[in-house]
Write an enzyme that holds these catalytic residues in place. Structure first.
Site, PDB file in Angstrom:
ATOM      1  N   ASP A 177       0.808  -1.223   0.000  1.00  0.00           N
ATOM      2  CA  ASP A 177       0.000   0.000   0.000  1.00  0.00           C
ATOM      3  C   ASP A 177       0.842   1.274   0.000  1.00  0.00           C
ATOM      4  OD1 ASP A 177      -2.191  -1.680   0.160  1.00  0.00           O
ATOM      5  OD2 ASP A 177      -2.233  -1.610   2.349  1.00  0.00           O
ATOM      6  N   GLU A 178       2.009   1.203  -0.590  1.00  0.00           N
ATOM      7  CA  GLU A 178       2.911   2.365  -0.607  1.00  0.00           C
ATOM      8  C   GLU A 178       2.463   3.411  -1.620  1.00  0.00           C
ATOM      9  OE1 GLU A 178       3.861  -0.757  -1.216  1.00  0.00           O
ATOM     10  OE2 GLU A 178       5.358  -1.399   0.248  1.00  0.00           O
ATOM     11  N   LYS A 187       1.892   2.180  -5.050  1.00  0.00           N
ATOM     12  CA  LYS A 187       2.475   1.639  -6.300  1.00  0.00           C
ATOM     13  C   LYS A 187       1.579   1.936  -7.499  1.00  0.00           C
ATOM     14  CE  LYS A 187       2.448  -2.423  -4.356  1.00  0.00           C
ATOM     15  NZ  LYS A 187       2.121  -2.062  -2.964  1.00  0.00           N
ATOM     16  N   GLY A 188       0.237   1.766  -7.292  1.00  0.00           N
ATOM     17  CA  GLY A 188      -0.710   2.001  -8.389  1.00  0.00           C
ATOM     18  C   GLY A 188      -0.589   3.416  -8.909  1.00  0.00           C
ATOM     19  N   LYS A 189      -0.535   4.368  -7.987  1.00  0.00           N
ATOM     20  CA  LYS A 189      -0.431   5.783  -8.368  1.00  0.00           C
ATOM     21  C   LYS A 189       0.869   6.038  -9.148  1.00  0.00           C
ATOM     22  CE  LYS A 189       0.362  10.261  -7.868  1.00  0.00           C
ATOM     23  NZ  LYS A 189       0.259  11.471  -7.154  1.00  0.00           N
ATOM     24  N   GLY A 242      -4.467  -4.283  -3.859  1.00  0.00           N
ATOM     25  CA  GLY A 242      -5.485  -3.253  -4.086  1.00  0.00           C
ATOM     26  C   GLY A 242      -4.743  -1.990  -4.454  1.00  0.00           C
ATOM     27  N   HIS A 243      -4.709  -1.660  -5.737  1.00  0.00           N
ATOM     28  CA  HIS A 243      -3.939  -0.509  -6.219  1.00  0.00           C
ATOM     29  C   HIS A 243      -4.905   0.593  -6.651  1.00  0.00           C
ATOM     30  CE1 HIS A 243      -0.283  -3.328  -7.146  1.00  0.00           C
ATOM     31  NE2 HIS A 243      -0.687  -3.376  -5.900  1.00  0.00           N
ATOM     32  N   ARG A 245       2.490 -29.162  -6.329  1.00  0.00           N
ATOM     33  CA  ARG A 245       2.301 -29.709  -7.684  1.00  0.00           C
ATOM     34  C   ARG A 245       0.928 -30.334  -7.891  1.00  0.00           C
ATOM     35  NH1 ARG A 245       7.731 -32.834  -6.875  1.00  0.00           N
ATOM     36  NH2 ARG A 245       6.760 -32.803  -4.837  1.00  0.00           N
ATOM     37  N   GLN A 281       2.030  -6.058  -3.135  1.00  0.00           N
ATOM     38  CA  GLN A 281       2.495  -6.160  -1.753  1.00  0.00           C
ATOM     39  C   GLN A 281       3.813  -5.373  -1.596  1.00  0.00           C
ATOM     40  OE1 GLN A 281       1.485  -9.525  -3.296  1.00  0.00           O
ATOM     41  NE2 GLN A 281      -0.443  -8.567  -2.803  1.00  0.00           N
ATOM     42  N   THR A 304      -8.365  -3.365  -0.287  1.00  0.00           N
ATOM     43  CA  THR A 304      -8.996  -4.652  -0.592  1.00  0.00           C
ATOM     44  C   THR A 304      -9.959  -5.068   0.508  1.00  0.00           C
ATOM     45  OG1 THR A 304      -7.060  -5.317  -1.864  1.00  0.00           O
ATOM     46  CG2 THR A 304      -8.492  -7.095  -1.132  1.00  0.00           C
ATOM     47  N   ARG A 308      -9.866  -2.695   6.013  1.00  0.00           N
ATOM     48  CA  ARG A 308      -9.434  -2.648   7.416  1.00  0.00           C
ATOM     49  C   ARG A 308      -8.622  -1.384   7.658  1.00  0.00           C
ATOM     50  NH1 ARG A 308      -6.295  -8.255   7.756  1.00  0.00           N
ATOM     51  NH2 ARG A 308      -5.919  -7.698   5.588  1.00  0.00           N
ATOM     52  N   ARG A 321      -5.538   0.662   8.561  1.00  0.00           N
ATOM     53  CA  ARG A 321      -4.118   0.323   8.535  1.00  0.00           C
ATOM     54  C   ARG A 321      -3.433   0.837   9.798  1.00  0.00           C
ATOM     55  NH1 ARG A 321      -3.736   2.663   2.480  1.00  0.00           N
ATOM     56  NH2 ARG A 321      -4.506   0.857   1.340  1.00  0.00           N
TER      57      ARG A 321
HETATM   58  P1  GDP Z   1      -0.742   0.381  -3.538  1.00  0.00           P
HETATM   59  O1  GDP Z   1      -1.363  -0.888  -3.097  1.00  0.00           O
HETATM   60  O2  GDP Z   1       0.719   0.431  -3.269  1.00  0.00           O
HETATM   61  O3  GDP Z   1      -1.055   0.743  -4.967  1.00  0.00           O
HETATM   62  O4  GDP Z   1      -1.387   1.527  -2.627  1.00  0.00           O
HETATM   63  P2  GDP Z   1      -2.943   1.661  -2.211  1.00  0.00           P
HETATM   64  O5  GDP Z   1      -3.709   2.128  -3.381  1.00  0.00           O
HETATM   65  O6  GDP Z   1      -3.408   0.438  -1.509  1.00  0.00           O
HETATM   66  O7  GDP Z   1      -2.841   2.771  -1.085  1.00  0.00           O
HETATM   67  C1  GDP Z   1      -2.327   4.017  -1.337  1.00  0.00           C
HETATM   68  C2  GDP Z   1      -3.396   5.067  -1.014  1.00  0.00           C
HETATM   69  O8  GDP Z   1      -2.795   6.338  -0.937  1.00  0.00           O
HETATM   70  C3  GDP Z   1      -4.477   5.184  -2.081  1.00  0.00           C
HETATM   71  O9  GDP Z   1      -5.676   5.561  -1.472  1.00  0.00           O
HETATM   72  C4  GDP Z   1      -3.951   6.312  -2.968  1.00  0.00           C
HETATM   73  O10 GDP Z   1      -4.988   7.006  -3.664  1.00  0.00           O
HETATM   74  C5  GDP Z   1      -3.316   7.197  -1.946  1.00  0.00           C
HETATM   75  N1  GDP Z   1      -2.166   7.958  -2.414  1.00  0.00           N
HETATM   76  C6  GDP Z   1      -1.175   7.589  -3.266  1.00  0.00           C
HETATM   77  N2  GDP Z   1      -0.242   8.546  -3.352  1.00  0.00           N
HETATM   78  C7  GDP Z   1      -0.645   9.553  -2.543  1.00  0.00           C
HETATM   79  C8  GDP Z   1      -0.085  10.809  -2.174  1.00  0.00           C
HETATM   80  O11 GDP Z   1       0.994  11.206  -2.593  1.00  0.00           O
HETATM   81  N3  GDP Z   1      -0.802  11.556  -1.272  1.00  0.00           N
HETATM   82  C9  GDP Z   1      -1.990  11.143  -0.760  1.00  0.00           C
HETATM   83  N4  GDP Z   1      -2.605  11.939   0.107  1.00  0.00           N
HETATM   84  N5  GDP Z   1      -2.536   9.974  -1.083  1.00  0.00           N
HETATM   85  C10 GDP Z   1      -1.870   9.187  -1.947  1.00  0.00           C
HETATM   86  P1  IMO Z   2      -0.874  -4.173  -2.260  1.00  0.00           P
HETATM   87  O1  IMO Z   2      -0.435  -4.736  -3.584  1.00  0.00           O
HETATM   88  C1  IMO Z   2      -0.996  -4.527   2.077  1.00  0.00           C
HETATM   89  C2  IMO Z   2      -1.052  -8.583   3.718  1.00  0.00           C
HETATM   90  C3  IMO Z   2      -2.324  -9.027   4.449  1.00  0.00           C
HETATM   91  C4  IMO Z   2      -1.719  -9.992   5.447  1.00  0.00           C
HETATM   92  C5  IMO Z   2      -0.606 -10.667   4.660  1.00  0.00           C
HETATM   93  C6  IMO Z   2      -1.017 -12.015   4.037  1.00  0.00           C
HETATM   94  O2  IMO Z   2      -2.151  -3.435  -2.315  1.00  0.00           O
HETATM   95  O3  IMO Z   2       0.240  -3.410  -1.618  1.00  0.00           O
HETATM   96  P2  IMO Z   2      -2.506 -12.690   1.933  1.00  0.00           P
HETATM   97  O4  IMO Z   2      -3.949 -12.439   1.641  1.00  0.00           O
HETATM   98  O5  IMO Z   2      -1.584 -12.156   0.909  1.00  0.00           O
HETATM   99  O6  IMO Z   2      -2.215 -14.129   2.250  1.00  0.00           O
HETATM  100  O7  IMO Z   2      -2.231 -11.883   3.306  1.00  0.00           O
HETATM  101  O8  IMO Z   2      -0.269  -9.770   3.618  1.00  0.00           O
HETATM  102  N1  IMO Z   2      -1.274  -8.092   2.337  1.00  0.00           N
HETATM  103  C7  IMO Z   2      -1.205  -6.799   1.989  1.00  0.00           C
HETATM  104  N2  IMO Z   2      -1.040  -5.698   2.755  1.00  0.00           N
HETATM  105  N3  IMO Z   2      -1.087  -4.427   0.732  1.00  0.00           N
HETATM  106  C8  IMO Z   2      -1.226  -5.526  -0.033  1.00  0.00           C
HETATM  107  O9  IMO Z   2      -1.182  -5.477  -1.380  1.00  0.00           O
HETATM  108  C9  IMO Z   2      -1.339  -6.792   0.593  1.00  0.00           C
HETATM  109  N4  IMO Z   2      -1.511  -8.042   0.143  1.00  0.00           N
HETATM  110  C10 IMO Z   2      -1.453  -8.839   1.218  1.00  0.00           C
HETATM  111  O10 IMO Z   2      -2.960  -7.922   5.055  1.00  0.00           O
HETATM  112  O11 IMO Z   2      -1.116  -9.275   6.493  1.00  0.00           O
HETATM  113 MG    MG Z   3      -2.865  -1.582  -1.796  1.00  0.00          MG
END
Ligand code: GDP
Ligand code: IMO
Ligand code: MG
Length: 416
Positions: A13-14, A16-18, A40-41, A143, A223, A299, A302, A304
């Site tokens: 959730d860093e 990455k999608g953005k 969830g991007h 397998r 992830q 996704t 919950r 964070r």
């Molecule tokens: P990903 O899984 O790494 O693609 O990240 P997620 O989409 O799960 O979570 C990132 C969240 O931060 C999303 O709600 C984005 O819309 C938001 N986001 C991304 N970059 C920025 C930013 O620079 N500032 C703010 N305020 N929100 C951001």
């Molecule tokens: P993105 O790509 C944040 C976490 C779950 C749990 C652990 C194992 O959006 O960054 P799993 O369902 O993979 O067996 O769960 O990994 N987890 C994530 N946390 N972002 C994700 O994906 C995640 N995908 C899995 O919360 O702790």
């Molecule tokens: Mg995510």
């Protein structure tokens, strides 16, 4: 031609999608190499927010081809929902989605097993996304898995799935009473499998064709490094290798073909699910980051867990992945803080993948900038305190920062 990877440096959730969406402008192909619908991007374009789980983030741009690589585990039902959602928004997907015929399939049985294993772990539960990821990768390694290529023969698929259900009931992993619900889900599964069949192909040849044609390819990680099955905070991890080493096996390309690897880091740290988190804040500052950062799972919805930036983990992620540069996201979330802390190292020498639970973080405190930076598009126009913060992170991670994200929107990014 270049191949550029964008990977998570923390616990997912860093943003990455953005970042992938922003970099797409210069790409012709976006490929995922691991994970599945646990990802969830989020991408925000104007008022429209899209959350992608299995489709690469390039799908929102017209001319980009998207590959779901061999290392992924793919859930046809969830994928069909994602595709339907995009076609509702008039996004043309035909000819743009390429699913590896060697990727493994997440079935309704895997999702049921994921939920029941979690329930049986009680207080030791991992807090998975319950998307069937662990059980599907287990079948792959044992397998006994079903692969995308197997979706082409529906009658064989049906008999294999029913066999698997019988075995799971016999082994006591699934209750007899769950059988009827599962049979209903099987119907949806068969329908979705038929619908996605036309997208299944030999993506190994395709990737190499793109490389030969000199196309720019973006690789989108899911992830993050600390969720990696080998290098993360085991057992509180996901079931795939999320780090750069897996790009090659996940897509069928050699290690020398990846030119650059961008590590994406939030300006602070978040984690969903259980496990160690040395810089976690159980305080008003933690609540501030959670609220201001709107830190809810894309996704599972919950809340964070939130804490300060952890450069000890960051340095580790740089080493494991060989990041060539760094993208810092959500810097704007720190806007209103008077002081910002960074963990520079662990005082007792704890090591991330070995004994993270024992880590004693050492912090430095930097001044905040107390103004909004969402409209800044040039590094030089950032407040001096924000520059100091970024320079400190850059110094600690010994890696140049190439991108700074200052808001959710596609255009809110500073390129250096
Ligand atoms: P990903 O899984 O790494 O693609 O990240 P997620 O989409 O799960 O979570 C990132 C969240 O931060 C999303 O709600 C984005 O819309 C938001 N986001 C991304 N970059 C920025 C930013 O620079 N500032 C703010 N305020 N929100 C951001
Ligand atoms: P993105 O790509 C944040 C976490 C779950 C749990 C652990 C194992 O959006 O960054 P799993 O369902 O993979 O067996 O769960 O990994 N987890 C994530 N946390 N972002 C994700 O994906 C995640 N995908 C899995 O919360 O702790
Ligand atoms: Mg995510």
């Amino acid at each position: 031609m270049s191949i550029l990877a964008v990977l998570g440096g923390q616990w997912g959730d860093e943003g990455k999608g953005k970042v992938v969406d922003a970099l797409c402008e210069c790409s012709e192909v976006v490929a995922r190499f691991q994970g599945g619908a646990n990802a969830g991007h989020t991408i925000l374009i104007g008022e429209e927010e899209t959350i992608l789980h299995q489709l690469p983030s390039g799908i929102l741009r017209e001319n980009i081809d998207c590959i779901l690589g061999t290392g992924m585990v793919i859930d046809p039902i969830s994928l069909m929902q994602e595709i339907n959602n995009l076609t509702k928004h008039e996004i043309e997907i035909n000819g743009r989605i390429h699913i590896s015929l060697l990727a493994h399939v997440v079935t309704p049985i895997h999702k049921t097993l994921d939920a029941s294993r979690e329930a049986s772990l009680g207080s030791m539960a991992i807090g998975t996304t319950k998307r069937g990821i662990g059980p599907c990768y287990s079948d792959k390694i044992s397998r006994t898995g079903i692969r995308m290529i197997d979706l082409r023969d529906l009658s064989l698929l049906k008999s294999r799935l029913e066999d698997k259900l019988r075995q799971s009931i016999l082994q006591g992993f699934i209750l007899e009473t769950e059988k009827n619900d599962l049979f209903k889900e099987f119907d949806d599964f068969y329908k979705a499998s038929e619908k996605i069949s036309p997208f299944i192909e030999d993506t190994i040849s395709l990737v190499h064709q793109y490389i030969d044609e000199g196309k720019n390819i973006l690789i989108e990680g899911a992830q993050g490094t600390l969720l990696d099955i080998d290098y993360g905070s085991y057992p509180y991890v996901t079931s795939s290798n999320t780090v750069s080493g897996n790009i090659c096996t996940g897509l069928g390309i050699g290690p020398k073909s990846v030119d650059n690897i961008i590590g994406v880091f939030k300006a602070y740290t978040t984690r969903v699910g259980a496990g160690s988190f040395p810089t976690e804040l159980d305080s008003s500052e933690g609540d501030y980051l959670q609220r201001r950062g709107n830190e809810f799972g894309a996704t599972t919805h919950r809340k964070r867990r939130c804490g300060w930036f952890d450069a000890a983990l960051g340095k580790y992620a740089v080493k494991i992945n060989g990041f060539t540069s760094i993208a810092i996201t959500k810097l704007d979330v720190l806007d209103a803080l008077e002081e910002i802390k960074i963990c520079t190292h662990y005082e007792n020498g704890a090591y991330p993948s070995i004994n993270l639970n024992e880590a004693v973080p050492h912090y430095i405190t930097l001044p905040g900038w107390s103004r909004s930076i969402g409209n800044v598009r040039e590094f030089d126009n950032l407040p001096p305190q924000a520059k100091e913060y970024l320079k400190t992170v850059e110094g600690l991670l010994e890696t140049p920062i190439s991108h700074i994200s200052v808001g959710k929107e596609r255009h809110q990014i500073i390129e250096i």
